[in-house]
Design a protein around this motif. Sequence first.
Motif, PDB file in Angstrom:
ATOM      1  N   HIS A  94       0.822  -1.209   0.000  1.00 57.53           N
ATOM      2  CA  HIS A  94       0.000   0.000   0.000  1.00 57.53           C
ATOM      3  C   HIS A  94       0.858   1.263   0.000  1.00 57.53           C
ATOM      4  N   ASP A  95       1.980   1.220   0.716  1.00 50.69           N
ATOM      5  CA  ASP A  95       2.854   2.387   0.758  1.00 50.69           C
ATOM      6  C   ASP A  95       3.470   2.645  -0.613  1.00 50.69           C
ATOM      7  N   TRP A  96       3.837   1.559  -1.319  1.00 56.14           N
ATOM      8  CA  TRP A  96       4.414   1.728  -2.661  1.00 56.14           C
ATOM      9  C   TRP A  96       3.377   2.333  -3.596  1.00 56.14           C
ATOM     10  N   ILE A  97       2.136   1.850  -3.511  1.00 58.75           N
ATOM     11  CA  ILE A  97       1.068   2.381  -4.360  1.00 58.75           C
ATOM     12  C   ILE A  97       0.796   3.847  -4.024  1.00 58.75           C
ATOM     13  N   ARG A  98       0.806   4.196  -2.733  1.00 65.21           N
ATOM     14  CA  ARG A  98       0.538   5.579  -2.316  1.00 65.21           C
ATOM     15  C   ARG A  98       1.582   6.534  -2.878  1.00 65.21           C
ATOM     16  N   ARG A  99       2.830   6.088  -2.962  1.00 67.58           N
ATOM     17  CA  ARG A  99       3.913   6.937  -3.453  1.00 67.58           C
ATOM     18  C   ARG A  99       4.034   6.928  -4.973  1.00 67.58           C
ATOM     19  N   ARG A 100       3.128   6.210  -5.643  1.00 64.02           N
ATOM     20  CA  ARG A 100       3.103   6.163  -7.102  1.00 64.02           C
ATOM     21  C   ARG A 100       2.883   7.583  -7.638  1.00 64.02           C
ATOM     22  N   PRO A 101       3.705   8.038  -8.596  1.00 62.99           N
ATOM     23  CA  PRO A 101       3.619   9.443  -9.028  1.00 62.99           C
ATOM     24  C   PRO A 101       2.311   9.805  -9.715  1.00 62.99           C
ATOM     25  N   ARG A 102       1.624   8.843 -10.297  1.00 62.10           N
ATOM     26  CA  ARG A 102       0.404   9.143 -11.048  1.00 62.10           C
ATOM     27  C   ARG A 102      -0.803   8.472 -10.380  1.00 62.10           C
ATOM     28  N   ARG A 106      -5.027   8.235  -4.769  1.00 67.90           N
ATOM     29  CA  ARG A 106      -6.359   7.754  -5.097  1.00 67.90           C
ATOM     30  C   ARG A 106      -6.395   6.220  -5.086  1.00 67.90           C
ATOM     31  N   LEU A 107      -5.399   5.608  -5.691  1.00 64.99           N
ATOM     32  CA  LEU A 107      -5.347   4.146  -5.745  1.00 64.99           C
ATOM     33  C   LEU A 107      -5.074   3.549  -4.368  1.00 64.99           C
ATOM     34  N   HIS A 108      -4.307   4.262  -3.558  1.00 63.82           N
ATOM     35  CA  HIS A 108      -4.047   3.778  -2.206  1.00 63.82           C
ATOM     36  C   HIS A 108      -5.350   3.670  -1.422  1.00 63.82           C
ATOM     37  N   ALA A 109      -6.221   4.652  -1.533  1.00 66.13           N
ATOM     38  CA  ALA A 109      -7.513   4.603  -0.845  1.00 66.13           C
ATOM     39  C   ALA A 109      -8.354   3.441  -1.346  1.00 66.13           C
ATOM     40  N   PHE A 110      -8.301   3.178  -2.643  1.00 67.40           N
ATOM     41  CA  PHE A 110      -9.055   2.065  -3.235  1.00 67.40           C
ATOM     42  C   PHE A 110      -8.571   0.729  -2.691  1.00 67.40           C
ATOM     43  N   GLY A 214     -14.433   9.448 -14.330  1.00 65.40           N
ATOM     44  CA  GLY A 214     -15.336   8.314 -14.525  1.00 65.40           C
ATOM     45  C   GLY A 214     -14.986   7.151 -13.610  1.00 65.40           C
ATOM     46  N   ILE A 215     -15.505   5.972 -13.960  1.00 65.87           N
ATOM     47  CA  ILE A 215     -15.238   4.772 -13.171  1.00 65.87           C
ATOM     48  C   ILE A 215     -13.750   4.421 -13.246  1.00 65.87           C
ATOM     49  N   LEU A 216     -13.188   4.032 -12.132  1.00 67.42           N
ATOM     50  CA  LEU A 216     -11.787   3.614 -12.088  1.00 67.42           C
ATOM     51  C   LEU A 216     -11.619   2.353 -12.936  1.00 67.42           C
ATOM     52  N   ALA A 217     -10.779   2.419 -13.948  1.00 63.73           N
ATOM     53  CA  ALA A 217     -10.642   1.331 -14.924  1.00 63.73           C
ATOM     54  C   ALA A 217      -9.918   0.130 -14.338  1.00 63.73           C
ATOM     55  N   GLY A 218     -10.366  -1.046 -14.752  1.00 60.88           N
ATOM     56  CA  GLY A 218      -9.719  -2.271 -14.300  1.00 60.88           C
ATOM     57  C   GLY A 218      -8.279  -2.367 -14.751  1.00 60.88           C
ATOM     58  N   SER A 219      -7.974  -1.839 -15.933  1.00 57.79           N
ATOM     59  CA  SER A 219      -6.597  -1.888 -16.423  1.00 57.79           C
ATOM     60  C   SER A 219      -5.668  -1.087 -15.519  1.00 57.79           C
ATOM     61  N   VAL A 220      -6.143   0.041 -14.996  1.00 58.11           N
ATOM     62  CA  VAL A 220      -5.337   0.858 -14.078  1.00 58.11           C
ATOM     63  C   VAL A 220      -5.119   0.103 -12.768  1.00 58.11           C
ATOM     64  N   ILE A 221      -6.174  -0.527 -12.268  1.00 58.93           N
ATOM     65  CA  ILE A 221      -6.084  -1.287 -11.016  1.00 58.93           C
ATOM     66  C   ILE A 221      -5.086  -2.423 -11.160  1.00 58.93           C
ATOM     67  N   ARG A 222      -5.221  -3.195 -12.223  1.00 56.53           N
ATOM     68  CA  ARG A 222      -4.341  -4.359 -12.423  1.00 56.53           C
ATOM     69  C   ARG A 222      -2.887  -3.931 -12.625  1.00 56.53           C
ATOM     70  N   ARG A 223      -2.676  -2.864 -13.389  1.00 53.34           N
ATOM     71  CA  ARG A 223      -1.311  -2.401 -13.649  1.00 53.34           C
ATOM     72  C   ARG A 223      -0.635  -1.942 -12.360  1.00 53.34           C
ATOM     73  N   ALA A 224      -1.375  -1.213 -11.529  1.00 51.95           N
ATOM     74  CA  ALA A 224      -0.802  -0.730 -10.271  1.00 51.95           C
ATOM     75  C   ALA A 224      -0.474  -1.892  -9.339  1.00 51.95           C
ATOM     76  N   TRP A 225      -1.374  -2.884  -9.265  1.00 54.40           N
ATOM     77  CA  TRP A 225      -1.147  -4.005  -8.363  1.00 54.40           C
ATOM     78  C   TRP A 225       0.024  -4.865  -8.823  1.00 54.40           C
TER      79      TRP A 225
END
Length: 242
Positions: A94-102, A106-110, A214-225
């Motif tokens: 979660h910390d790595w995702i939170r520090r993601r530059p883009r 938002r993704l950390h909260a998700f 809009g809706i948070l895209a699945g491709s963004v979620i999968r790429r971040a994870w």
Amino acid sequence: MERNSLPVSAWEEPEKVDEVLRAVDTRLDGKQAAAWPRKRHRRILNVVMKHAIRRRVLRTNPLPKGKESTTVTKTSNAVDKRSLMNADQAAALHDWIRRRPRGGERLHAFFATLYYCGLRPEEAVAMRVEDVTLPGPDAGDQWCELLIHAATPEVGKQWTDTGEIHEERDLKGRAQGETRTVPGHPALTRVLQRHIEDEELKPGDLLFQGEMGGILAGSVIRRAWRSARKAVLPPRLRVAHG
């Protein structure tokens, strides 16, 4: 299909029935399939057989019944704890995702919502700000509550009536219109309070939005994870926590 298919009368031959059952219990690589898909495949076959009987194509169901057909396909609902991440691994991811530059915050909260409340991704992306009951602004050490009432799975434009990628549905495994409430850990309370404030979200807004609102895209979620797992977890753990 007619040229390359056996006639339905083949189901009257025990050897053919055994051959089919061996095939549905076997993966493409020749190894035995897991218990749950084997059980599901046999259920599907039984539905086909019942349809054939109703259409008077078959007289009886040729598939084995009783213990003979169920003992080889026992399943368990127990969770193998070796496949679960521990608190330190979760914090690092979660910390790595939170520090993601883009879009990291938002993704950390998700992902924090998935972790603390055990939601499906399609349930989380369907939530509105008004679905979250938070304590007062100075009560970050208290639990919050989430109302889950819809799911918005990503099914593809070619499979929806609207031509949109997502489709809103009722909760999986529940009656139409049924909801459920989920308690949120105080740590999630703090995350969501900060997220709503930083994003300047209103009650009717989507709780988790994409860059364009809009809706948070699945491709963004999968790429971040995937990126977080690759950066944080050693190779031997990446498959287990996938």
